[in-house]
Scaffold this motif. Structure first.
Motif, PDB file in Angstrom:
ATOM      1  N   PRO A   1       0.788  -1.224   0.000  1.00  0.00           N
ATOM      2  CA  PRO A   1       0.000   0.000   0.000  1.00  0.00           C
ATOM      3  C   PRO A   1       0.819   1.273   0.000  1.00  0.00           C
ATOM      4  O   PRO A   1       0.423   2.251   0.605  1.00  0.00           O
ATOM      5  CB  PRO A   1      -0.755  -0.127   1.325  1.00  0.00           C
ATOM      6  CG  PRO A   1       0.248  -0.775   2.222  1.00  0.00           C
ATOM      7  CD  PRO A   1       1.064  -1.694   1.358  1.00  0.00           C
TER       8      PRO A   1
ATOM      9  N   GLY B   1      -0.626   6.323   0.002  1.00  0.00           N
ATOM     10  CA  GLY B   1      -0.683   5.146  -0.850  1.00  0.00           C
ATOM     11  C   GLY B   1      -1.924   4.326  -0.589  1.00  0.00           C
ATOM     12  O   GLY B   1      -2.566   3.824  -1.501  1.00  0.00           O
ATOM     13  N   LEU B   2      -2.264   4.220   0.702  1.00  0.00           N
ATOM     14  CA  LEU B   2      -3.419   3.410   1.046  1.00  0.00           C
ATOM     15  C   LEU B   2      -4.713   4.112   0.658  1.00  0.00           C
ATOM     16  O   LEU B   2      -5.582   3.534   0.020  1.00  0.00           O
ATOM     17  CB  LEU B   2      -3.381   3.151   2.558  1.00  0.00           C
ATOM     18  CG  LEU B   2      -4.358   2.135   3.078  1.00  0.00           C
ATOM     19  CD1 LEU B   2      -4.108   0.815   2.395  1.00  0.00           C
ATOM     20  CD2 LEU B   2      -4.189   1.973   4.571  1.00  0.00           C
TER      21      LEU B   2
ATOM     22  N   ALA C   1      -5.465   6.433  -1.514  1.00  0.00           N
ATOM     23  CA  ALA C   1      -5.086   7.243  -2.665  1.00  0.00           C
ATOM     24  C   ALA C   1      -6.279   7.942  -3.293  1.00  0.00           C
ATOM     25  O   ALA C   1      -6.119   8.996  -3.890  1.00  0.00           O
ATOM     26  CB  ALA C   1      -4.406   6.364  -3.703  1.00  0.00           C
TER      27      ALA C   1
END
Lengths: 479, 526, 497
Positions: free
Chosen positions: C391, C474-475, C477
């Motif tokens: 992630p 990232g997780l 997004a």
């Protein structure tokens, strides 16, 4: 009061003030430093007032004693003269402040320096305001003689030898120029520049004198291959003197050349091409020599040789866009004066600090004299034409003229020259940051010396932003 | 708070607590195993008791279609993972020094749970990545160095497989409108990529070399968990290819047959039980590959079959911890029966998309898998000291029970016909016979081709390195030196000095002046 | 002159003025220096928040003075410049904290922080440049202000590295200057406009290709395009905060930003594609990606390995920009931000290892995860991001780049991305394995005692903060407010509707 101020003959004062200051300093040797400094400030004010007058009212003229041309001496100040006057004023004041502190411990040099320097300044101001060819010659001679004397001031062997050589070369150049002046008078019957520009029409009677004058002036300016007197003279003189020579004196003969060119505006591509090629050769030769040098002052002197070449590149580029090319050249001259002045003053400080000026033994001088190194770096930035500086603006204008004309060769010359300049400047800076394996003595350097160099360098950088105000002054002057 | 989001997060929180707290509060090392067991129990509880649910997570990752969903497939996966981790945790509580680190085991559990629940391309990819790397971490946290070879091979295959899965989900996003009826919605090339990714990360022959090597070298807890990557690969592929891949049925049959034959040959020539188990697992994976093109089935029976097959295989390392006796025999028998029945069903499921004549070829695959498992069971020797044996017996039943549950649910959800039951007796009998003929013969290294591949790739890498560093790098340095040598600074400096001295002479200056003056005049005339 | 005119200048001055003051401070004035540094950084962020709110509501911030005849010096805040300015400002704050901790008791701190601030000023000016001339001015200023940082240590090695650095960057500068003057003489304007101004000038495409080549080579030196990247590994002799700043924020990103500006706001992406210059650029970027990753494989020195990794990753941005498609644009632009955060984390961690334990090489890193777990955790997150695994935020950039490439039919790009990920895994995963799972040595090369803590707080918090950002963005997004969101807003305006 303000009418009196406005009505005073400032153009005349700009010449008389330094002249009288030189006289007073000669007569009062023990107070010569103070007198010199005072006279410098007053002269600078006079020059700036002249600039303001020209900026407001356009071209000014002043007849000495009321005698009209062609008999009398007429002083003329237009945009170009005024920019040169201002340049002289700024560099002059900075050098004066520096010299007062620099020479403080050698009183015999002090009492000779100030009269000579003020005399030189008077000659420069007169040259920039001269209105006819003979007056130009006279002021040129006066300037040359005082410059030679200033070089010999330090009294060391190389300085005397350099001064002697400078004198002989200068005389040779003046002789050639005088021959040209005489031939012109014989052909046209007048020496007033305005009248000459109307009467001259080309042909052999113009070509020969002009050729002689150009050769003489090139010799005095120190363009390749006539540069050989320059490094010994500038490299072995005292720091303030070198600053004056590289910054102002060589500009004076260049100014003269420009005046002649604008007066006669010869057609044809031959001479511009010749001058441009000599300029390109000067750039390369000077830069390569500068890279080879082991001593800092010689490096800066060869840098002058290189930078002078830039001024001449404007000649072949002036065909399609004359205003752009000539503005660029003049702007380069202005910023070079400030930058080179700053560089020589910084070199002087470094020499005072360490007792030597070997480049690879600088031994982290940046830690002891950060202001001086900053001055050197900023000056170098202007010389290399990196933004934001006056050098960049000048170079941009020259490049633009080259691109518009499609002259690839000159654009390449300008760019490669800039790269070479950056190379030798940063070589010095690299050594200034690095520890050297040997131990060196350390003296204290007065803060005034560091600050004057920095102020001049900042001036060169700030010139980069002053173009919108400075360039309109040149409008009426350029062809 | 939705229980679904707790499932992946709880093991992570527990791992963080285990990692950080020893600095502040002394924690007995044995506690790690109990924490693992607790988290695993929670997983099983959720899988068994919670109603079907879906938690949409539009903010997570890209595309906005990520969700956590508890359907039949997820249940089967969670039961499998939960059971495996429960067993591993209980083993850890009595492990002392050997065995993986509890923190890594918890992280791996988190990854496995997220994979089990994931829906939507990028979240499934994330789950597969997490499960794969988590398992690598579990192996690497073992003591000693025996695991290095197998782990290295595993991670290389994992990385390549990850790239293939990434390509799969990228391409699937780009071409959503393409409909090819016979391929069930995805172009054949993408399906091939998907199956290839499965083969590489799932221990299916020919990419199986790491599995026997690994099983032969690790502690019992890790050996039990070694089933997890195979399961993760299978469940992940099932989620990515929701309609199966009927167009590839023949291809996967061929691959499965070849794989199982290979495993059979190699597996029978092994000396240790663990190595044989590795081959049995490879054969089971090949069987599942065979069944995959048929899709999950109307009652999701493929997932339950996977549970049955893999849990049975996972129970075998525990057999070696028991003293011989009826408990041990019962456990082994139950496991083998469950495996055989599930295998037969899988073969029948595969047959539903195969052409009529060839469909019977599924049965030998199932039989061979069960055969190998039987041999592995018979080759297991009693290894544990006396005081641990009694408890270990109950441990052995744990995965067996899950296996029975899996097979039972699959059979009862959708009756395949009695022919599917043939694989179990055939396989077990054949296995017993084979064991009689070849009790234990270490004629082949576990991992068969792995060594050869390793040597070849090491040689290629070394050659590449020599080429790049010594060859190309040295060539580049020579070129640079050559270019710099063209410029001899000293010589040029001397030349410049010579020229400079000439220019400085008076005759030169006067000559130049004359020349320039005349030239200027001439040029001005024109 | 209203507030709207002066706000860009104020943003510039918020690091210029503290920098100039810091030069004058004596070495001992630590508290004052720290206050100036941090005060300037915080002030800059406050001003930028004001600016962002303004731009969001459609306010136009522009500062304009004439510089040369016909051209102005323009500072203009649009969405793209704000993205880069924000990145610079936030990472400057993090690096300032880190540098204060790293250079504790080092000589010449005033000089260092003075040039540090000037460097950020140049970066911010470059980001806000409204025409190519202003961009050029700040581009050269960036070279000049980063040089003293590279030679800061004063050793002969540093001098030689500085010499190489200057040789490359000055060469880039003159190429950019030549291209700019040529372009001006052809088109008569240099202002940055969405979708470019060259198309309207009606110039011969062959000439335009030459101009494009000059401009791209000029900015490509800083953007570390093959074969102009050689200065980057050599500049690693600088102290760790300098490497972090140079490689994540200032110099390399400035080059990449230059490529973005030239393609989108000078030529216009659709026009550039039509004259056929984008494909060679994409191929060059792809070659750089693979070559640099290969070089990184063979480096044992950790900072050099990270340097080659930077060369490779920055070319992702160039690649994304050169593939003429809206989704690839998003990928390239968002990677500008993402790579900044990930790479700065890696360099912070490398600096921590060097400073706390004297570990400079990968081969010395066995078991370092047990001694410095938090630092190594941050390193792990960033390294996984480099490989492009969820992630982390690296996955998001890779996704958009791959998707964008497939959307316009350039399938070979996906292979390049895959190959690069493989190589990244090959040189990052062994580090991670060694750090976490191998046995530590009996004694570290040069351990410093921090009284039971892992390392100083000032050295630990910045990498943790940037690693946390990497994970969270990232997780989550697809959440509004992430860099991805802002980039989607920018990218939409670069294409004809």
């Amino acid at each position: 009061m303000s009418e009196w101020l406005a009505g005073a003959p400032w153009m005349m004062l700009a010449i008389m003030l330094p002249l009288s200051g030189a006289l007073v300093a000669f007569l009062l040797p023990r107070h010569s430093a103070l007198v010199g400094l005072g006279a410098s400030l007053l002269t600078a004010c006079a020059a700036l007032v002249v600039m303001l007058q020209v900026a407001a009212d356009g071209r000014q003229a002043y007849r000495l004693g009321g005698w009209p041309a062609p008999l009398g001496i007429e002083l003329v100040a237009d945009g170009l003269s005024v920019l040169m006057l201002a340049m002289t004023a700024v560099v002059g004041v900075a050098v004066s402040v520096y010299a007062r502190v620099y020479l403080a411990d050698s009183p015999d040099k002090v009492r000779r320096f100030w009269p000579l320097w003020l005399f030189l300044w008077a000659a420069l101001n007169a040259l920039f305001q001269a209105g006819d060819a003979f007056n130009l010659y006279v002021t040129l001679e006066l300037m040359g003689l005082s410059a030679v004397a200033l070089v010999a001031l330090s009294g060391s062997g190389p300085a005397l030898w350099g001064a002697m050589r400078y004198l002989l070369v200068s005389l040779l150049g003046s002789l050639s120029y005088l021959v040209g002046v005489a031939l012109l008078y014989h052909a046209y019957g007048t020496l007033d520049l305005a009248l000459l520009s109307e009467r001259a029409d080309g042909g052999l009677q113009l070509a020969v004198p002009l050729g002689a004058m150009i050769a003489g002036l090139l010799l005095k300016t120190g363009l390749f291959p006539f540069h050989v007197w320059l490094p010994p003279a500038h490299g072995s003189a005292r720091a303030p003197v070198s600053a004056l020579l590289s910054g102002l004196v060589v500009k004076a003969s260049f100014y003269l050349l420009l005046r002649l060119w604008f007066t006669f505006t010869p057609e044809g591509q031959g001479v511009p091409l010749l001058l441009g090629s000599l300029g390109a050769a000067a750039i390369f030769w000077g830069s390569i020599q500068a890279l080879r040098q082991k001593r800092l002052k010689l490096l800066v002197a060869y840098s002058t040789v290189a930078q002078l070449g830039y001024l001449f590149i404007a000649f072949p580029l002036a065909e399609l866009e004359p205003a752009l090319a000539w503005s660029g050249s003049v702007y380069l001259a202005l910023s070079h004066a400030m930058a080179k002045g700053a560089m020589f003053l910084a070199a002087g400080s470094i020499m005072t600090q360490g007792g030597h000026d070997e480049i690879d033994e600088l031994d982290r001088v940046v830690e002891r004299m950060p202001l001086t190194l900053a001055a050197f770096a900023l000056a170098g930035i202007s010389l290399a034409g990196l933004p934001p500086s006056g050098g960049f603006v000048g170079k941009w204008m020259l490049l633009q003229a080259a691109m518009t004309q499609g002259s690839w060769f000159w654009a390449l010359v300008i760019i490669v020259g800039g790269l070479l300049t950056a190379t030798y400047v940063f070589r010095v800076l690299g050594f200034a940051f690095t520890k050297s394996p040997h131990e060196h003595e350390r003296h204290d350097v007065p803060a005034t010396m560091e600050w004057t160099a920095l102020v001049l360098a900042l001036g060169a950088v700030l010139l980069g932003f002053a173009a919108p105000w400075a360039l309109p002054l040149l409008e009426g002057v350029l062809p | 708070m939705n229980l679904l989001i707790v499932l992946p997060l709880l093991p992570l929180a527990a791992a963080a607590w285990l990692a950080i707290s020893p600095r502040f509060v002394p924690v007995a090392p044995v506690a790690g195993g109990w924490v693992v067991a607790l988290c695993a129990t929670f997983t099983i509880a959720v899988a068994a008791l919670v109603a079907p649910d879906r938690l949409a997570l539009p903010m997570v990752f890209v595309q906005g279609n990520a969700a956590l969903v508890l359907d039949a497939t997820a249940r089967a996966a969670l039961l499998l993972f939960g059971g495996l981790w429960l067993t591993a945790g209980l083993l850890l509580t009595r492990a002392r020094d050997e065995g993986p680190g509890a923190v890594m085991v918890l992280i791996a559990l988190s990854g496995a749970n997220s994979l089990a629940l994931a829906q939507g391309g990028s979240l499934v990819y994330a789950g597969m990545v997490a499960a794969g790397y988590g398992f690598y971490g579990v192996i690497a946290s073992e003591q000693g160095n025996a695991w290095r070879r197998a782990a290295r091979a595993f991670v290389v295959l994992l990385v390549i497989s990850d790239l293939l899965v990434f390509e799969l989900i990228l391409s699937a996003t780009v071409k959503p409108g393409v409909v090819m009826p016979e391929a069930g919605g995805m172009p054949a090339s993408l399906l091939v990529i998907g199956l290839l990714a499965l083969v590489l990360r799932g221990g299916i022959p020919p990419a199986h070399g790491w599995l026997p090597t690994l099983l032969a070298a690790v502690s019992p807890a890790t050996a039990v968990l070694a089933v997890a990557p195979v399961a993760a690969a299978l469940f992940g592929t099932m989620k990515l290819l929701p309609d199966g891949a009927p167009v590839l049925a023949l291809g996967s049959l061929a691959l499965a047959l070849a794989g199982v034959a290979w495993s059979l040959l190699a597996g029978l020539c092994q000396g240790s039980a663990r190595a044989t188990l590795g081959y049995a697992l490879a054969a089971t994976a090949a069987l599942l590959l065979l069944a995959l093109p048929a899709g999950p089935g109307q009652a999701m029976q493929l997932a339950w079959l996977a549970l049955g097959l893999l849990a049975a295989a996972a129970s075998l390392p525990l057999v070696a911890l028991q003293r011989a006796g009826w408990k041990r025999d019962l456990a082994v028998a139950a496991a083998l029966l469950a495996h055989g029945l599930a295998g037969g069903y899988a073969a029948a499921h595969a047959a539903s998309v195969l052409p009529a004549g060839i469909s019977l070829l599924g049965l030998p695959v199932a039989v061979a898998a069960t055969l190998l498992l039987t041999v592995a069971a018979r080759r297991s020797r009693f290894l544990a000291p006396a005081d641990r044996a009694a408890e270990a017996a109950y441990l052995a039943f744990a995965p067996v029970i899950f296996s029975l549950v899996g097979t039972g649910v699959a059979w009862t959800a959708s009756w395949p016909g009695l022919s599917a039951a043939a694989a179990a007796p055939l396989g077990i009998t054949a296995g017993l016979v084979a064991y009689r003929l070849l009790p234990a013969s270490a004629r082949m290294e576990p991992g068969d081709l792995l060594l050869a591949v390793e040597r070849a790739s090491a040689g290629a890498l070394h050659g590449g390195r020599v080429l790049c560093v010594n060859g190309l790098g040295a060539a580049r340095d020579r070129l640079e030196a050559g270019l710099l040598a063209l410029w001899d600074g000293q010589r040029w400096s001397a030349r410049v000095r010579w020229l400079d001295l000439r220019l400085r002479a008076w005759p030169a200056t006067c000559l130049f002046m004359l020349t320039v003056a005349l030239a200027a005049a001439l040029l001005l005339l024109q | 002159m209203s507030f709207n005119t002066w706000l860009p200048v104020l943003v510039l001055c918020s690091s210029l003025v503290p920098g100039l003051i810091i030069f004058m401070l004596p070495e001992r004035a630590t508290a004052l220096r720290t206050t100036l540094n941090l005060g300037g950084a915080v002030l800059k962020i406050v001003l930028l928040v004001l600016m962002m709110i303004g731009v969001f509501h459609g306010v136009d911030y522009e500062f304009r003075v004439p510089l040369v005849p016909g051209l102005d010096f323009v500072l203009h805040a649009d969405a793209l410049s704000l993205m880069f300015v924000n990145l610079s400002a936030v990472l400057w704050l993090a690096t300032t904290f880190y540098a204060i901790g790293y250079l504790e008791n080092s000589p010449n701190r005033s000089r260092f922080f003075g040039y540090f601030s000037l460097c950020v000023t140049a970066t911010v000016g470059l980001a806000m440049a409204g025409n190519l001339l202003t961009f050029l001015v700040f581009y050269e200023a960036l070279t000049l202000t980063t040089y003293p940082l590279v030679v800061h240590r004063g050793t002969e090695v540093a001098r030689k590295a500085g010499r190489t650095y200057l040789a490359y960057t000055l060469l880039g500068g003159v190429l950019l200057l030549t291209g700019t003057v040529w372009l001006y003489s052809l088109t008569g304007t240099l202002e940055f406009i969405d979708r470019g101004f060259v198309a309207q000038a009606g110039v011969d495409p062959a000439v335009l290709r030459m101009v494009f080549l000059l401009l791209i080579l000029g900015v490509g030196v800083k953007a570390a395009l093959l074969p102009l990247h050689a200065w980057l590994p050599q500049a690693m002799v600088a102290p760790a905060p300098v490497s972090a700043l140079l490689h994540a924020v200032a110099v390399v990103k400035a080059g990449a930003f230059g490529v973005v500006r030239i393609i989108y706001d000078v030529f216009g992406i659709e026009f550039a594609a039509s004259i056929g210059v984008t494909l060679p650029l994409a191929i060059l970027a792809a070659a750089t990606i693979i070559y640099a990753s290969l070089r990184a494989l063979f480096q044992d020195d950790l900072k050099r390995r990270l340097a080659f990794s930077t060369v490779s990753q920055v070319s992702y941005i160039t690649l994304g920009v050169a593939i003429a498609g809206p989704i690839a644009t998003i990928g390239g632009l968002v990677h500008l931000v993402h790579q900044g955060f990930m790479k700065i984390t890696l360099f912070f961690c490398a600096g921590n290892y060097a400073e706390t334990l004297g570990v400079h090489k990968v081969s010395e890193m066995a078991g370092i995860g047990r001694r410095m777990p938090w630092t190594t955790a941050a390193f792990t997150v960033a390294a996984l991001g480099m490989i492009g695994l969820p992630p982390t935020v690296g996955f998001v950039s890779k996704w958009y780049l791959g998707l964008g490439a497939l959307e316009v039919g350039q399938h070979w790009v996906v292979f390049v991305l895959a190959g690069s990920s493989l190589l990244n895994a090959a040189y990052f995963l062994p580090i991670l394995r060694t750090a976490w799972f191998d046995a530590p040595p009996a004694e570290w090369p040069e351990e410093r005692d921090y009284g039971g803590k892992e390392t100083a707080w000032l050295l630990l918090l910045p990498p943790l903060a940037t690693a946390a950002a990497t994970l969270v963005w990232g997780l989550l997004a697809s959440m509004p407010g992430t860099p991805l969101d802002w980039v989607q807003f920018i990218a939409a305006r670069k294409y004809a509707p």
